[in-house]
Design an enzyme around this catalytic site. Structure first.
Site, mmCIF file in Angstrom:
data_model
loop_
_atom_site.group_PDB
_atom_site.id
_atom_site.type_symbol
_atom_site.label_atom_id
_atom_site.label_comp_id
_atom_site.label_asym_id
_atom_site.label_seq_id
_atom_site.Cartn_x
_atom_site.Cartn_y
_atom_site.Cartn_z
ATOM 1 N N GLY A 27 -3.542 -1.499 -21.482
ATOM 2 C CA GLY A 27 -2.534 -0.148 -20.397
ATOM 3 C C GLY A 27 -2.478 1.678 -21.240
ATOM 4 O O GLY A 27 -3.220 1.990 -21.960
ATOM 5 N N HIS A 33 -11.058 4.796 -20.932
ATOM 6 C CA HIS A 33 -10.771 2.834 -20.133
ATOM 7 C C HIS A 33 -11.489 3.317 -18.732
ATOM 8 O O HIS A 33 -12.068 1.959 -18.230
ATOM 9 C CB HIS A 33 -9.799 3.275 -19.883
ATOM 10 C CG HIS A 33 -8.263 2.618 -21.218
ATOM 11 N ND1 HIS A 33 -7.633 3.208 -21.285
ATOM 12 C CD2 HIS A 33 -8.690 1.769 -21.823
ATOM 13 C CE1 HIS A 33 -7.369 2.382 -22.227
ATOM 14 N NE2 HIS A 33 -7.684 1.494 -22.608
ATOM 15 N N GLN A 57 -2.079 -7.722 -32.687
ATOM 16 C CA GLN A 57 -2.850 -6.972 -33.267
ATOM 17 C C GLN A 57 -1.887 -5.989 -33.973
ATOM 18 O O GLN A 57 -2.093 -4.501 -34.997
ATOM 19 C CB GLN A 57 -3.592 -6.159 -32.677
ATOM 20 C CG GLN A 57 -3.083 -6.107 -31.507
ATOM 21 C CD GLN A 57 -4.320 -5.162 -29.955
ATOM 22 O OE1 GLN A 57 -5.206 -6.446 -29.651
ATOM 23 N NE2 GLN A 57 -5.165 -4.289 -30.353
ATOM 24 N N GLY A 143 -15.495 0.494 -25.788
ATOM 25 C CA GLY A 143 -15.599 1.535 -26.510
ATOM 26 C C GLY A 143 -15.719 1.532 -27.448
ATOM 27 O O GLY A 143 -15.943 0.722 -28.900
ATOM 28 N N ASP A 146 -13.716 2.954 -30.721
ATOM 29 C CA ASP A 146 -13.054 1.371 -31.655
ATOM 30 C C ASP A 146 -14.439 0.423 -31.676
ATOM 31 O O ASP A 146 -15.027 -0.711 -31.656
ATOM 32 C CB ASP A 146 -12.060 0.503 -30.574
ATOM 33 C CG ASP A 146 -10.871 1.537 -29.951
ATOM 34 O OD1 ASP A 146 -10.304 2.040 -31.201
ATOM 35 O OD2 ASP A 146 -10.599 1.587 -28.486
ATOM 36 N N ARG A 183 -3.053 6.915 -28.005
ATOM 37 C CA ARG A 183 -1.625 7.730 -28.559
ATOM 38 C C ARG A 183 -1.957 8.773 -28.531
ATOM 39 O O ARG A 183 -1.007 9.707 -28.716
ATOM 40 C CB ARG A 183 -1.852 6.871 -29.707
ATOM 41 C CG ARG A 183 -2.398 5.296 -29.992
ATOM 42 C CD ARG A 183 -2.647 5.260 -31.426
ATOM 43 N NE ARG A 183 -2.892 3.640 -31.464
ATOM 44 C CZ ARG A 183 -1.510 3.053 -32.158
ATOM 45 N NH1 ARG A 183 -0.787 3.711 -32.550
ATOM 46 N NH2 ARG A 183 -2.080 1.106 -32.252
#
Ligand code: PAF
Length: 271
Positions: A27, A33, A57, A143, A146, A183
């Site tokens: 989210g 995204h 995680q 993506g 990451d 973040r």
């Protein structure tokens, strides 16, 4: 868009669809995204997006509690992008069933973030495997920001002979070359200013490494980032993204991977 919180109901809905694109998320959706979702919508008959902040995680309870949430805005984005299905499960719906596959953690999981976030990748593979067993997509869109996660998911899929193709998607950046990330929403204005300076320095650092104007020296670059306002630097490493190893001597095809904290926020990226 149809919303499902129950896997059985979702599975009943999708059982006859053979070209499903899947985008797993936690989210707090952003342009990164959106890029994954757009690609899935273009390439698949139906697209499923999941929103689940996966406690397994997180190696830090505070971090889990404080993970940014923006559900109303997420819904707006998903509807605008014409996503077919949103799967937003509760904990038991994803965790209270016996999986078919075994978690496979390649040894690449011990490098980079794996050295600093104990249990993180096991948690990621656990949830992604469960989501794949539930949705059985043809493609999963992930993506490159990451990158380590993407590679480890790919290796798990291969090891377990899961018939889902991993589609790597480019990192989306703002005008300052800062990669979009959920973040970032938590940063104060002065921290954002520091981040922009840090990214500029790292970009320049990579250029100088390629031109051989400097040799990689973690302590030097770490001190520079600390001076520019990073609170802690976990790693800055150069890795050949094909071999997943340090590049050979004259090989200039490498990526700079880094993880550092600005205030309480841990950021990762590679370019
Ligand atoms: O990248 C993320 O947002 C998460 O790690 C993922 C893949 C959704 C698993 O929880």
């Amino acid at each position: 868009m149809k919303l499902f919180t129950n896997k059985k109901k979702l599975q009943k809905e999708i059982k006859n669809i053979n070209n499903i694109g899947f985008v797993p998320t936690m989210g707090s959706l952003h342009k990164g995204h959106e890029n994954l979702i757009k690609k899935s919508v273009r390439e698949s008959k139906k697209t499923i997006v999941s929103i689940f902040v996966n406690p397994k995680q997180f190696d830090n309870k505070e971090d889990f509690k404080n993970y940014p949430k923006s559900y109303k805005n997420d819904i707006k984005i998903l509807k605008r992008l014409r996503v077919n299905y949103l799967y937003k499960p509760h904990y038991n719906d994803v965790y209270k069933f016996k999986t078919k596959n075994k978690i496979f953690l390649d040894r690449f999981s011990n490098k980079l973030c794996g050295q600093y976030r104990k249990g993180h990748f096991r948690g990621v593979i656990n949830i992604v495997n469960r989501l794949l067993e539930i949705t059985k997509p043809k493609k999963i869109f992930l993506g490159n920001k990451d990158f380590q996660q993407l590679i480890l998911i790919k290796k798990h899929i291969r090891k377990n002979k899961i018939s889902t193709k991993v589609i790597p998607c480019k990192t989306i950046r703002d005008k300052n070359f800062v990669a979009y990330s959920s973040r970032l929403k938590k940063l104060k204005n002065y921290e954002k200013t520091n981040l922009i300076k840090i990214i500029k320095v790292l970009k320049n650092y990579k250029k100088n490494l390629i031109l051989k104007k400097v040799n990689h020296n973690f302590f030097k670059i770490k001190n520079k980032l600390l001076f520019l306002g990073a609170k802690k630097v976990d790693y800055v490493e150069i890795i050949d993204s094909k071999t997943l190893k340090k590049p050979k001597k004259n090989n200039t095809k490498f990526n700079l991977f880094f993880a550092f904290y600005i205030g309480k926020i841990r950021l990762i990226d590679n370019f």
